[in-house]
Scaffold this active site. Structure first.
Site, short mmCIF file in Angstrom:
data_model
loop_
_atom_site.label_atom_id
_atom_site.label_comp_id
_atom_site.label_asym_id
_atom_site.label_seq_id
_atom_site.Cartn_x
_atom_site.Cartn_y
_atom_site.Cartn_z
N HIS A 96 -25.11 34.05 0.45
CA HIS A 96 -24.92 34.91 1.67
C HIS A 96 -24.59 36.44 1.11
CE1 HIS A 96 -21.39 37.15 -0.99
NE2 HIS A 96 -21.29 35.48 -1.73
N ASP A 98 -23.36 39.19 3.01
CA ASP A 98 -22.52 40.23 2.98
C ASP A 98 -22.20 40.82 1.55
OD1 ASP A 98 -21.20 37.47 2.70
OD2 ASP A 98 -19.65 38.18 3.41
N ASP A 129 -23.85 39.29 -6.55
CA ASP A 129 -23.09 38.83 -5.83
C ASP A 129 -23.26 39.08 -4.23
OD1 ASP A 129 -21.48 37.15 -4.49
OD2 ASP A 129 -20.02 38.15 -5.36
N GLU A 160 -18.96 35.31 4.38
CA GLU A 160 -18.35 34.76 2.00
C GLU A 160 -16.94 35.52 1.86
OE1 GLU A 160 -17.36 33.56 -1.41
OE2 GLU A 160 -18.78 35.44 -0.97
N GLU A 161 -17.32 37.39 2.37
CA GLU A 161 -16.48 38.03 1.18
C GLU A 161 -15.03 38.42 1.74
OE1 GLU A 161 -16.80 38.20 -1.49
OE2 GLU A 161 -19.16 38.71 -2.81
N HIS A 426 -18.01 41.73 -7.70
CA HIS A 426 -16.76 42.82 -6.84
C HIS A 426 -15.86 43.43 -7.50
CE1 HIS A 426 -15.33 38.84 -5.34
NE2 HIS A 426 -16.23 38.61 -4.69
#
Length: 456
Positions: A96, A98, A129, A160-161, A426
């Site tokens: 992903h 995003d 990520d 996805e996030e 994150h």
């Protein structure tokens, strides 16, 4: 401690991967510089720009066709195809583009969207990520000069996030476009930079908002305090009942599993988590059991006056957001109901309680690791890293994995990645180990070669 990686013999695949890495690194930096935070409406155009950049990179890697798709109200996703040679399987490569919000640019050592190398790691939001996953796939396709030994469908999601809210609709609408024999999801992590892993289990996720009310209006704590309680204290009683004396989750009826995985080094784990000196780990059992196979609960938000704004009044209402991770084998809706009942039962003094379930839930998931595709993955990644592949769980939730498995029940799902415990997904100062990135690209390139000779 893992053995030192062995030197790999010079082969056409390893040579091609080595040649592809510098360009992939440069393009990874360009992707990281785009603040594709789809969860923030202010960055919607950046997310579209990120999708366009990925689409252009796919064209440059020799894709036969490239399409940017989106469901109604959803983020842009990229789908590209490389046709299968006769008799070869088709592999879907997922990542992903995003990224998470930064958590406050001022807290980063270097600006989050200005990729910076320090001590062999590339720092920036999305460096691990999951723009590293995007560029892992593209580097492999470049290494094969746009002619991979299997059919490839590249699917790069854009939300996805945010919990992949429109992924199910995308999979339904574009089912034939995305059908494949093997699905490789590059959105997980390894236990160390030298030890490759396949992820075999993921926890689920549910949440509720609990609101407690005791008074029609604020009351003076001197005039009424004592016989009259306050909502925040009542709420604190309920929240304190979420754990037992050992720190295990006290909500009854939840699934709890065990693990045969070797225990993690506690000092390293504490350091990676940023735990302060003297703070105890919660719960019982090995760290892998607590992290991968048992539920976890946390209070992530609280609506109450700030300390600086507080006065001597009894609060009439207070509310909190409670988030709970679920062990594999649990049922998300049943677990959410159990959490609701437990909170209701532990609000004291007859206080009124309203509990609102969060709509976004993620089912826990376990993957079977048998079959030729997993055999190929173990062989390929062991060769690339110089150490045997280990099977690990993930304490977090990746809801779309279950969605892929439901939509394409005949496909084998492999969950890999190029993160490690120091990547801080994150978090502040997210980073990618660049040497591991190269190993991950080589492992995936070797995997496609093995899949071409042994259809899963």
């Amino acid at each position: 401690m893992p053995e030192q990686p062995v030197a790999l013999p010079a082969t056409p695949v390893t040579a091609a991967v080595t040649a592809a890495i510098p360009g992939a690194r440069a393009d990874l930096e360009r992707l990281v510089s785009i603040p594709s935070i789809w969860a923030n409406p202010a960055h919607a155009d950046d997310t579209r720009r990120s999708a366009e950049a990925v689409a252009e990179l796919a064209r440059g890697a020799g894709a036969a066709d490239v399409t940017i798709i989106a469901a109604d109200g959803g983020a842009p996703a990229v789908v590209a195809h490389w046709p299968a040679p006769d008799g070869a399987p088709t592999v879907l490569l997922y990542a992903h583009h995003d990224v998470q919000p930064t958590g406050g640019d001022e807290h980063w050592t270097s600006p989050p969207f200005e990729p910076t190398e320090r001590n062999g790691r590339l720092y920036g939001r999305g460096a691990a990520d999951d723009k590293a996953g995007v560029m892992t796939h593209l580097a492999v396709l470049r290494a094969y000069d746009g002619r991979p030994p299997v059919g490839v469908t590249l699917f790069i999601e854009g939300e996805e996030e945010s919990g992949s809210p429109t992924l199910a609709a995308l999979l339904r609408e574009h089912h034939d476009l995305l059908t494949s024999d093997v699905i490789v999801i590059a959105d997980s992590a390894n236990p160390s930079v030298d030890v490759p892993a396949v992820t075999t289990s993921l926890r689920g996720l549910v949440g509720v908002i609990v609101e407690v009310a005791m008074l029609e209006r604020p009351g003076h704590s001197g005039m009424y305090g004592g016989p009259v309680g306050d909502a925040l204290t009542a709420l604190c009683h309920a929240l304190a009942a979420l754990h037992d004396e050992n720190g295990d989750v006290a909500v009854p009826g939840l699934a709890r599993g065990s693990s045969e995985a070797p225990d993690l080094d506690e000092a390293t784990f504490r350091s990676d988590a940023g735990l302060l000196d003297g703070v105890e780990l919660l719960g019982t059992g090995s760290i892998p059991e607590r992290l991968w196979h048992k539920p976890a609960v946390a209070v992530l938000g609280l609506d109450a006056p700030r300390v600086d704004d507080a006065s001597n009044v009894l609060l009439p209402r207070a509310r909190a957001f409670v988030s709970m991770r679920l062990a594999p084998g649990d049922d998300a809706l049943k677990a959410q109901a159990a959490l609701t009942e437990h909170l209701q039962a532990n609000v004291p003094w007859g206080a009124q309680v309203t509990i609102t379930p969060e709509a976004g839930i993620a089912e826990p998931y376990s993957l079977s690791t048998t079959g030729t595709a997993y055999d190929a993955a173990r062989s390929a990644f062991a060769a690339a890293y110089g150490n045997e592949v280990v099977e690990t769980g993930v304490g977090g939730s990746i809801p779309f994995i279950a969605e892929f498995a439901r939509t394409f029940p005949g496909a084998t799902v492999l969950v890999t990645g190029v993160g490690d415990p120091a990547s801080r997904w994150h978090g502040i100062d997210e980073s990618l180990d660049l040497a591991m990135f190269g190993k991950g690209v080589l492992g995936e390139a070797l995997l496609l070669a093995e899949l071409a000779t042994d259809t899963p």
